[in-house]
Design an enzyme around this catalytic site. Sequence first.
Site, PDB file in Angstrom:
ATOM      1  N   PHE A 131       0.859  -1.184   0.000  1.00 36.63           N
ATOM      2  CA  PHE A 131       0.000   0.000   0.000  1.00 36.63           C
ATOM      3  C   PHE A 131       0.891   1.228   0.000  1.00 36.63           C
ATOM      4  CE2 PHE A 131      -4.435   1.189   0.628  1.00 36.63           C
ATOM      5  CZ  PHE A 131      -5.064   0.014   0.313  1.00 36.63           C
ATOM      6  N   GLN A 255      -7.755  14.788   3.192  1.00 36.70           N
ATOM      7  CA  GLN A 255      -7.062  13.963   2.211  1.00 36.70           C
ATOM      8  C   GLN A 255      -7.902  13.769   0.951  1.00 36.70           C
ATOM      9  OE1 GLN A 255      -6.298   9.453   2.787  1.00 36.70           O
ATOM     10  NE2 GLN A 255      -4.289  10.430   2.825  1.00 36.70           N
ATOM     11  N   HIS A 257      -8.077  11.383  -2.141  1.00 36.12           N
ATOM     12  CA  HIS A 257      -7.570  10.091  -2.594  1.00 36.12           C
ATOM     13  C   HIS A 257      -7.384  10.158  -4.101  1.00 36.12           C
ATOM     14  CE1 HIS A 257      -7.264   5.855  -3.454  1.00 36.12           C
ATOM     15  NE2 HIS A 257      -7.321   5.538  -2.188  1.00 36.12           N
ATOM     16  N   LEU A 267     -14.684   5.407  -4.893  1.00 37.64           N
ATOM     17  CA  LEU A 267     -13.283   5.070  -4.714  1.00 37.64           C
ATOM     18  C   LEU A 267     -12.867   3.785  -5.428  1.00 37.64           C
ATOM     19  CD1 LEU A 267     -10.986   6.301  -2.950  1.00 37.64           C
ATOM     20  CD2 LEU A 267     -11.219   4.229  -1.594  1.00 37.64           C
ATOM     21  N   GLU A 270      -6.404   2.024  -3.338  1.00 33.58           N
ATOM     22  CA  GLU A 270      -4.972   2.062  -3.588  1.00 33.58           C
ATOM     23  C   GLU A 270      -4.404   0.642  -3.675  1.00 33.58           C
ATOM     24  OE1 GLU A 270      -3.120   5.219  -1.233  1.00 33.58           O
ATOM     25  OE2 GLU A 270      -1.812   3.657  -0.472  1.00 33.58           O
ATOM     26  N   ARG A 301      -0.644   9.465  -0.737  1.00 33.87           N
ATOM     27  CA  ARG A 301      -1.778   9.996  -1.493  1.00 33.87           C
ATOM     28  C   ARG A 301      -1.679  11.473  -1.814  1.00 33.87           C
ATOM     29  NH1 ARG A 301      -6.311   6.606   1.908  1.00 33.87           N
ATOM     30  NH2 ARG A 301      -5.704   4.636   0.951  1.00 33.87           N
ATOM     31  N   HIS A 368     -11.646  12.443   0.624  1.00 29.75           N
ATOM     32  CA  HIS A 368     -11.675  11.094   1.170  1.00 29.75           C
ATOM     33  C   HIS A 368     -11.654  11.025   2.683  1.00 29.75           C
ATOM     34  CE1 HIS A 368     -11.085   6.810   1.010  1.00 29.75           C
ATOM     35  NE2 HIS A 368      -9.923   6.873   1.622  1.00 29.75           N
ATOM     36  N   ARG A 409      -2.808  11.052   5.988  1.00 31.84           N
ATOM     37  CA  ARG A 409      -2.901   9.688   6.494  1.00 31.84           C
ATOM     38  C   ARG A 409      -2.404   8.693   5.461  1.00 31.84           C
ATOM     39  NH1 ARG A 409      -6.544   5.542   5.714  1.00 31.84           N
ATOM     40  NH2 ARG A 409      -8.167   6.780   4.733  1.00 31.84           N
TER      41      ARG A 409
HETATM   42  C1  LIG Z   1     -14.489   4.352   0.118  1.00 37.14           C
HETATM   43  C2  LIG Z   1     -13.547   4.336   1.273  1.00 37.14           C
HETATM   44  C3  LIG Z   1     -12.539   3.385   1.337  1.00 37.14           C
HETATM   45  C4  LIG Z   1     -11.658   3.342   2.415  1.00 37.14           C
HETATM   46  N1  LIG Z   1     -10.687   2.383   2.455  1.00 37.14           N
HETATM   47  C5  LIG Z   1      -9.874   2.321   3.540  1.00 37.14           C
HETATM   48  C6  LIG Z   1      -8.890   1.296   3.646  1.00 37.14           C
HETATM   49  O1  LIG Z   1      -8.762   0.433   2.786  1.00 37.14           O
HETATM   50  N2  LIG Z   1      -8.102   1.273   4.730  1.00 37.14           N
HETATM   51  C7  LIG Z   1      -8.216   2.200   5.726  1.00 37.14           C
HETATM   52  O2  LIG Z   1      -7.494   2.102   6.707  1.00 37.14           O
HETATM   53  N3  LIG Z   1      -9.153   3.174   5.657  1.00 37.14           N
HETATM   54  C8  LIG Z   1      -9.977   3.254   4.591  1.00 37.14           C
HETATM   55  N4  LIG Z   1     -10.921   4.242   4.530  1.00 37.14           N
HETATM   56  C9  LIG Z   1     -11.103   5.144   5.675  1.00 37.14           C
HETATM   57  C10 LIG Z   1     -11.896   4.443   6.760  1.00 37.14           C
HETATM   58  O3  LIG Z   1     -12.766   3.518   6.190  1.00 37.14           O
HETATM   59  C11 LIG Z   1     -12.713   5.390   7.604  1.00 37.14           C
HETATM   60  O4  LIG Z   1     -11.939   6.475   7.984  1.00 37.14           O
HETATM   61  C12 LIG Z   1     -13.204   4.687   8.854  1.00 37.14           C
HETATM   62  O5  LIG Z   1     -13.882   3.516   8.508  1.00 37.14           O
HETATM   63  C13 LIG Z   1     -14.077   5.575   9.701  1.00 37.14           C
HETATM   64  O6  LIG Z   1     -14.654   4.802  10.729  1.00 37.14           O
HETATM   65  P1  LIG Z   1     -15.493   5.465  11.884  1.00 37.14           P
HETATM   66  O7  LIG Z   1     -15.923   4.379  12.777  1.00 37.14           O
HETATM   67  O8  LIG Z   1     -14.722   6.583  12.463  1.00 37.14           O
HETATM   68  O9  LIG Z   1     -16.740   6.138  11.141  1.00 37.14           O
HETATM   69  P2  LIG Z   1     -17.929   5.510  10.257  1.00 37.14           P
HETATM   70  O10 LIG Z   1     -17.713   4.104   9.901  1.00 37.14           O
HETATM   71  O11 LIG Z   1     -18.190   6.481   9.179  1.00 37.14           O
HETATM   72  O12 LIG Z   1     -19.140   5.508  11.261  1.00 37.14           O
HETATM   73  C14 LIG Z   1     -19.755   6.685  11.705  1.00 37.14           C
HETATM   74  C15 LIG Z   1     -20.915   6.282  12.570  1.00 37.14           C
HETATM   75  O13 LIG Z   1     -21.427   7.430  13.215  1.00 37.14           O
HETATM   76  C16 LIG Z   1     -22.820   7.438  13.117  1.00 37.14           C
HETATM   77  N5  LIG Z   1     -23.243   8.827  13.199  1.00 37.14           N
HETATM   78  C17 LIG Z   1     -22.805   9.898  12.500  1.00 37.14           C
HETATM   79  N6  LIG Z   1     -23.461  10.995  12.868  1.00 37.14           N
HETATM   80  C18 LIG Z   1     -24.322  10.618  13.830  1.00 37.14           C
HETATM   81  C19 LIG Z   1     -25.291  11.304  14.604  1.00 37.14           C
HETATM   82  N7  LIG Z   1     -25.528  12.605  14.462  1.00 37.14           N
HETATM   83  N8  LIG Z   1     -26.014  10.600  15.497  1.00 37.14           N
HETATM   84  C20 LIG Z   1     -25.821   9.267  15.648  1.00 37.14           C
HETATM   85  N9  LIG Z   1     -24.931   8.591  14.938  1.00 37.14           N
HETATM   86  C21 LIG Z   1     -24.195   9.254  14.046  1.00 37.14           C
HETATM   87  C22 LIG Z   1     -23.134   6.749  11.830  1.00 37.14           C
HETATM   88  O14 LIG Z   1     -24.428   6.202  11.868  1.00 37.14           O
HETATM   89  C23 LIG Z   1     -22.077   5.663  11.810  1.00 37.14           C
HETATM   90  O15 LIG Z   1     -22.536   4.546  12.537  1.00 37.14           O
HETATM   91  C24 LIG Z   1     -11.791   4.294   3.446  1.00 37.14           C
HETATM   92  C25 LIG Z   1     -12.797   5.252   3.389  1.00 37.14           C
HETATM   93  C26 LIG Z   1     -13.674   5.293   2.309  1.00 37.14           C
HETATM   94  C27 LIG Z   1     -14.706   6.350   2.259  1.00 37.14           C
END
Ligand SMILES: Cc1cc2nc3c(=O)[nH]c(=O)nc-3n(C[C@H](O)[C@H](O)[C@H](O)COP(=O)(O)OP(=O)(O)OC[C@H]3O[C@@H](n4cnc5c(N)ncnc54)[C@H](O)[C@@H]3O)c2cc1C
Lengths: 602, 254
Positions: A131, A255, A257, A267, A270, A301, A368, A409
């Site tokens: 990666f 960031q 991507h 997306l 990578e 990135r 991203h 990141r």
């Molecule tokens: C397409 C894509 C591919 C990616 N690929 C990778 C990868 O291969 N490797 C890597 O390390 N990272 C990757 N990332 C980044 C990574 O996936 C995310 O940064 C990470 O999953 C975020 O997790 P989280 O738990 O912080 O938030 P999220 O999974 O976004 O969860 C947010 C949660 O908060 C809740 N929420 C939000 N607002 C409220 C509210 N007002 N009230 C109640 N609940 C709320 C939502 O319902 C959800 O459950 C990728 C990101 C994207 C977009």
Amino acid sequence: MTDQTVASESTVVDGVHYHEFDIVIVGAGGAGMRAAIEAGPGAKTAVISKLYPTRSHTGAAQGGMAAALANVEEDNWEWHTFDTVKGGDYLVDQDSAEILAREAIDAVIDLENMGLPFNRTPEGKIDQRRFGGHTRDHGKAPVRRACYAADRTGHMILQTLFQNCVKLGINFFNEYYALDLIMTEVGGQRRPAGVVALELATGELHVFHSKAVIFATGGFGKIYKTTSNAHTLTGDGVGIIWRKRLPLEDIEFFQFHPTGLAGLGILLTEGARGEGAILRNASGERFMERYAPTIKDLAPRDIVARCMVQEVREGRGAGPNKDYVLLDCTHLGAEVLETKLPDITEFARTYLGIDPVTEPVPVMPTAHYAMGGIPTNNNAEVLLDNDTVVPGLYAAGECACVSVHGSNRLGTNSLLDINVFGKRAGNNAIEFVKSAELPPLPEDPAADVRNMVESLRASTGTERVADIRRALQETMDTNAQVFRTEETLTQVSADIHALRQRYANVGVQDKGKRFNTDLLEAVELGFLLDIAEVVVYAARNRKESRGGHMREDFPKRDDENYLKHTMAYLTGDPHSADPSDHIKLDWKPVRITNYQPMERKY
Amino acid sequence: MSTATQETEPVTPAPLQSFTVTLIIRRYDPEVDQEPHWQDFDVELFPTDRILDALHKIKWEQDGSLTFRRSCAHGVCGSDAMRINGRNRLACKTLIKDLDVTKPIYVEAIKGLPLEKDLIVNMDPFFESYREVQPFLQAHHEPEPGRERLQSPTDRERFDDTTKCILCAACTSSCPVFWTDGQYFGPAAIVNAHRFIFDSRDDEAQVRLDILNDKEGVWRCRTTFNCTEACPRGIQITQAIAEVKQAVITGRVR
Ligand SMILES: Cc1cc2nc3c(=O)[nH]c(=O)nc-3n(C[C@H](O)[C@H](O)[C@H](O)COP(=O)(O)OP(=O)(O)OC[C@H]3O[C@@H](n4cnc5c(N)ncnc54)[C@H](O)[C@@H]3O)c2cc1C
Ligand code: SF4
Ligand code: FES
């Protein structure tokens, strides 16, 4: 829409439901559920989420999760720490990065033991792939460090965590929108006393009274138009914290991507380049060889995204409008694409009608990941200034800023972050609630939310949510994307101000209570506008180029003046015209342990 | 692989023309309506737009009260399963160009789950069936401390197809058995049981097979294939159900 019996134990006062818990977790993505798995068995815990947990955007993550398991070649966590620090352009707090890299190994093993179906090596171990920015021995060559499950790693993480929450009987409040954090004072200290949420199904308000609160609400990519983020990633949690006048850290660093499907932003991981795919310009040149001779297409990135935009600006873009470059996977062969990258292969076929097996795919950078967010220490405790914690308040995942990502990141470090710091948040909250009392609730804690919601519902305003949001996203794409200058930032700042004024006159058409997504989109837009304002204000203030923040008018990194984190505070009337009236910017030193800043070459 | 240049055909898609499409949507507002009713909307769309884009255009430009779930917009979160021209699909994975736009497009909520508002149904019964099949790894042999459990690529491959499920309910809500008998576990729950029954690391296959041998279990399936056709993840659901049936009979999973 609650899952467990305990969820129904509530009292109703003046139409507001009151619940009592030890720990309330806001967000059921990877970070929230990883915290819940620690917290649930030891304390009365509620997880409130605006989406069903399995709809969270963690499920969209594709490529992998970093950990120096050394399953397929020599590797160690110290190399991983170095790569993270260098990748973040030295704005990373190095003690935090060390925790991330060291605890990565257990984090991956925990997930495997919970059931995650990783791809396997012939010996049956977790397989690993390359990666961007992850190298052996401090930059010598790319290393295989990303643990993965095809290009569905995030999906598998989200499912596995949800499955284990089901196993543990975690209380979920699904489709509850947290809209406010209840803060109170105990013994002269500011502390959280719970959360106010709106239940989508009924439109009713709920007060979750608790000793500790963990924010895990994810990112805010929807401030941009072209983004890999879900429609629901509107930064509610970050916005709530901001409105409570708690600081935000490094918020200007976003960031982009490199490989979003051109025009759509969806997306393509990578991991594709990790498997050998190559970026080419219109003439078919592998242009990354010119910019990053050692690791080429696998440079971090921020660098790749800038090079792509540069190619297009200099007229070497492909397509009828010369406005994108090409991701060439054709030499990988159908076998690799179908088995290791099946989902992105399908995305290109479905959404662009292009088969990556035979044709290169049009790509351009897509918004991203938010490097900045709610500042925390290594225990995931939220900070109210450079070092004072808010007892009982935690944040983890993309909404938080530890800071392990600095100004850029590395790929696969976020799935890692949500697991390492989600777990830490859960564990530390458990310790906290063992000795903490339930703080008293202020009188009518739901008053602010009720006023906001009812005034939106009653509004006769003529402005449409969709128009304001589109205008915001367009100006952010044009003026605060991969390249920024004083001029573009001044423009977007003026635009945001005008949009904030229009927002005061916003109307919603749906006046009902039940499933009123029209009203909630208006609320979400309010958060987007607040966040965009501070992103741009902080970006104007950082007159250097570092990681994801590229100022063409200050193209060099300036360690003498800017090797420090931005801390932004809301200090005045958020509706005043000039952000300098109500936003105060301050600095926080970067913690440097082993690695002195060097020029970043790849 | 590191050749610096290579001939690549520049991609030149023909310029796209937008046109007017009629969507006929089954509306229901529980605070006003006694019964659901159909409503027409004309929307200007491009062939490459998704049904989700059409719904957004209606909501954002014409009628803010139109209500549906969505999040990721590219077929990975499972929010927006709905009936489009009588077939269960994800709105975000259904492109206008793949539909016959000379006729109106009919859009309604998935069937068999309680209708809440417009295109939204109550998903709780669906998730309850899911929970009942114990959808989590139950392994009684401890791995070496701090190490992964080993699994050969072949053993991993055995249950790969059913790991792809995004719990969108397109399958279960297209199943005629489920429509008439809401107690039936439904294909999605069986898919998620399959994912663990055939995982070489799991030791409780028999418990799940017993659960699915129940009168509301796998034997209700009449192999109509609706589920397999509906699945946006391309999971071979009918085959997975057949494998579970086979395992119930033989008691063997490997
Ligand atoms: C397409 C894509 C591919 C990616 N690929 C990778 C990868 O291969 N490797 C890597 O390390 N990272 C990757 N990332 C980044 C990574 O996936 C995310 O940064 C990470 O999953 C975020 O997790 P989280 O738990 O912080 O938030 P999220 O999974 O976004 O969860 C947010 C949660 O908060 C809740 N929420 C939000 N607002 C409220 C509210 N007002 N009230 C109640 N609940 C709320 C939502 O319902 C959800 O459950 C990728 C990101 C994207 C977009
Ligand atoms: S099996 Fe397919 S159709 Fe059924 S819930 Fe899972 S993803 Fe949806
Ligand atoms: S919106 Fe996520 S699957 Fe369609």
